[in-house]
Design an enzyme around this catalytic site. Structure first.
Site, short mmCIF file in Angstrom:
data_model
loop_
_atom_site.label_atom_id
_atom_site.label_comp_id
_atom_site.label_asym_id
_atom_site.label_seq_id
_atom_site.Cartn_x
_atom_site.Cartn_y
_atom_site.Cartn_z
N HIS A 156 0.83 -1.23 0.00
CA HIS A 156 0.00 0.00 0.00
C HIS A 156 0.85 1.26 0.00
O HIS A 156 0.45 2.28 0.56
CB HIS A 156 -0.93 0.04 1.22
CG HIS A 156 -1.64 -1.24 1.49
ND1 HIS A 156 -2.81 -1.57 0.87
CD2 HIS A 156 -1.30 -2.30 2.28
CE1 HIS A 156 -3.20 -2.77 1.30
NE2 HIS A 156 -2.29 -3.24 2.14
N SER A 277 15.70 19.37 -17.42
CA SER A 277 14.54 20.22 -17.70
C SER A 277 15.02 21.45 -18.45
O SER A 277 16.11 21.95 -18.18
CB SER A 277 13.88 20.62 -16.37
OG SER A 277 13.18 21.83 -16.54
N LYS A 283 17.12 19.73 -12.32
CA LYS A 283 16.40 18.47 -12.54
C LYS A 283 17.18 17.43 -13.30
O LYS A 283 17.96 17.73 -14.20
CB LYS A 283 15.10 18.75 -13.30
CG LYS A 283 14.17 19.66 -12.55
CD LYS A 283 13.08 18.91 -11.86
CE LYS A 283 12.00 18.60 -12.86
NZ LYS A 283 10.92 17.85 -12.27
N GLU A 290 9.99 6.49 -17.40
CA GLU A 290 8.64 7.03 -17.63
C GLU A 290 8.14 6.62 -19.02
O GLU A 290 6.96 6.32 -19.21
CB GLU A 290 8.65 8.55 -17.49
CG GLU A 290 8.84 8.97 -16.05
CD GLU A 290 9.08 10.46 -15.90
OE1 GLU A 290 8.47 11.07 -15.01
OE2 GLU A 290 9.88 11.03 -16.66
#
Ligand code: ARG
Length: 457
Positions: A156, A277, A283, A290
């Site tokens: 969870h 980025s 970043k 992804e």
């Protein structure tokens, strides 16, 4: 030039031709179409449709074509041919005249496309099986490097019990093992040759289809001509293998994206597989992972679309079936790409051992061990579970870990807790306790790793 002009007095509209043609994607079957055509020319020799000299001429011309397409299959795309089968035949006719026109005797594009596609699936399937093994090997190597590294285990998305980084790696090795086994199973089932089924009712020539199948490397010939040209189960099965495997890769990507986040900071991915980025200079984004997660959707979509396309089709061949190829090619290429990319990312990953250990120690991940400790003192598990639940609430209020509570404090909940409790609350002892097969005790991890290396490396 189409190969079926006789019945038509008007040419096809350009708009229809563009809509109907499949050469721009089935050019990828060029190699298979030529190989199957060579085998067919030999079969025609056995039934005296061709004589030895004719067959040799056809074979030589087909070999020349094969050489051409193997050096660059994109040359096919310059042509106006309807599909790859027409393209090959047109080349032969251009080169050999009437002799080229004999090759299609007793054959249909229906059994031809079914054969070509199965040959293609077999070849691609073997490549994919290797990619699965390669990724497993990368994971096993990563597991070996991080054999002892503790990692918080989650259920969870809450810290549950400590595991090891190697255990995480080996979990994905298992998933990929099942993917491999599904793929092999599917390759076994598709290993039958439809050639010689004609358009739907079987070829009109007494060809030994079993010998023809063996000559193309198939295990046997298909048994029913109607089914042979209408069957696309292998397309569905391969896409379903791809889909399930992509769902494994997607879950792996999700884990790694979280581990790589600023909040967890458990791992660092190499500069080579991350991107920056355009605005925020700090970043370093896990784009590869992804994209794997994102591309899983596209593979699932291809499977769903093929299932839809086939479900209402009457026997035998219908042009709807031409829609099988783009989805299949794309799904298997995507799966292939993602397997390789996952391997590349995992081959250069740094695990931040201090962070994983600190996180594994927090979150009351040793609460089960305290409950088991009470069980060892004779408390029934359900009661010890209740007691430890109350101890955890207290510890949270005090902002303390379980191992920081004194024996006096523990005794407010159970008089059975003594000094020896601290040794069961350490990170190492929570790992050590899980000695049963498949658990995270060091000896089990060592055993699982040895086994995986023996199987794969
Ligand atoms: N391009 C077609 C396909 O991919 C080849 C088979 C054509 N057969 C036919 N009867 N029109 O399905």
């Amino acid at each position: 030039m189409a190969l079926w002009g006789g019945r038509f007095s008007q040419g096809a509209s350009e708009r229809f031709k563009a809509f109907n043609d499949s050469l721009h994607f089935d050019y990828r079957l060029a190699e298979q179409d030529i190989i199957a055509s060579i085998a067919w020319s030999k079969a025609l020799l056995t039934v005296q449709v061709l004589n030895v000299e004719e067959q040799l001429k056809l074979e030589a011309a087909l070999q020349e074509l094969l050489f051409l397409v193997l050096s660059d299959d994109h040359i096919v795309l310059d042509s106006q041919a309807e599909d790859i089968h027409s393209w090959v035949e047109i080349q032969l006719i251009n080169k050999l005249g009437d002799l080229g026109k004999k090759l299609h005797t007793g054959r249909s594009r229906n059994d031809q496309v079914a054969t070509d596609l199965k040959l293609w699936c077999k070849k691609k399937g073997i490549e994919l099986a290797q990619c699965l093994v390669d990724l497993q090997v990368t994971l096993v190597k990563l597991a070996r490097i991080n054999q002892q590294v503790v990692l918080p285990g989650y259920t969870h998305m809450q810290r549950a019990q400590p595991v090891t980084f190697s255990h995480w790696c080996l979990a994905y090795v298992e998933m990929l093992e099942r993917d491999s086994s599904r793929l092999k199973d599917c390759l076994l089932r598709l290993d039958t040759c439809p050639l010689g089924s004609g358009a739907l009712a079987g070829t009109g020539y007494a060809i030994d289809r079993q010998a023809l199948a063996l000559s193309l490397g198939f295990k046997s010939a298909t048994r029913n001509s109607l089914d042979s040209v209408a069957d696309r189960d292998h397309v569905i099965e391969l896409m379903s293998c791809a889909t399930l495997s992509m769902s494994h890769l997607s879950r792996m990507a999700e884990d790694l994206i979280f581990y790589n986040s600023g909040e967890a900071d458990f791992i660092e991915m190499s500069d080579q597989v991350t991107s920056g980025s355009s605005l925020m200079p700090q970043k370093k984004n896990p784009d590869a992972m992804e994209l794997i997660r994102g591309k899983s959707g596209r593979v699932f979509g291809a499977l769903a679309s093929m299932l839809m396309t086939l479900k209402g089709l009457p026997l035998a061949y219908n042009k709807d079936m031409q829609e099988d190829k783009e989805g299949l090619f794309d799904a298997l290429d995507t799966w292939h790409d993602c397997l390789e990319m996952a391997s590349l990312v995992l081959s250069d990953i740094k695990v931040n051992v201090e962070k994983t250990e600190k996180a594994a120690k927090g979150g009351y991940a040793n609460a089960t061990d305290l409950a088991d400790y009470l069980v060892s003192k004779g408390v029934p598990f359900r009661s010890s579970h209740q007691m430890v639940g109350e101890i955890v609430v207290f510890a949270i209020q005090q902002n303390m870990a379980l191992e920081d509570l004194s024996v006096t404090t523990f005794n407010r909940f159970s008089s059975l807790i003594e000094d020896d409790v601290y040794s069961v609350l350490t990170l190492q002892s929570t790992l050590n306790a899980r000695k049963a097969l498949g658990g995270v005790a060091p000896e089990q991890i060592a055993f699982a790793l040895d086994e995986a290396e023996r199987r794969l490396i």
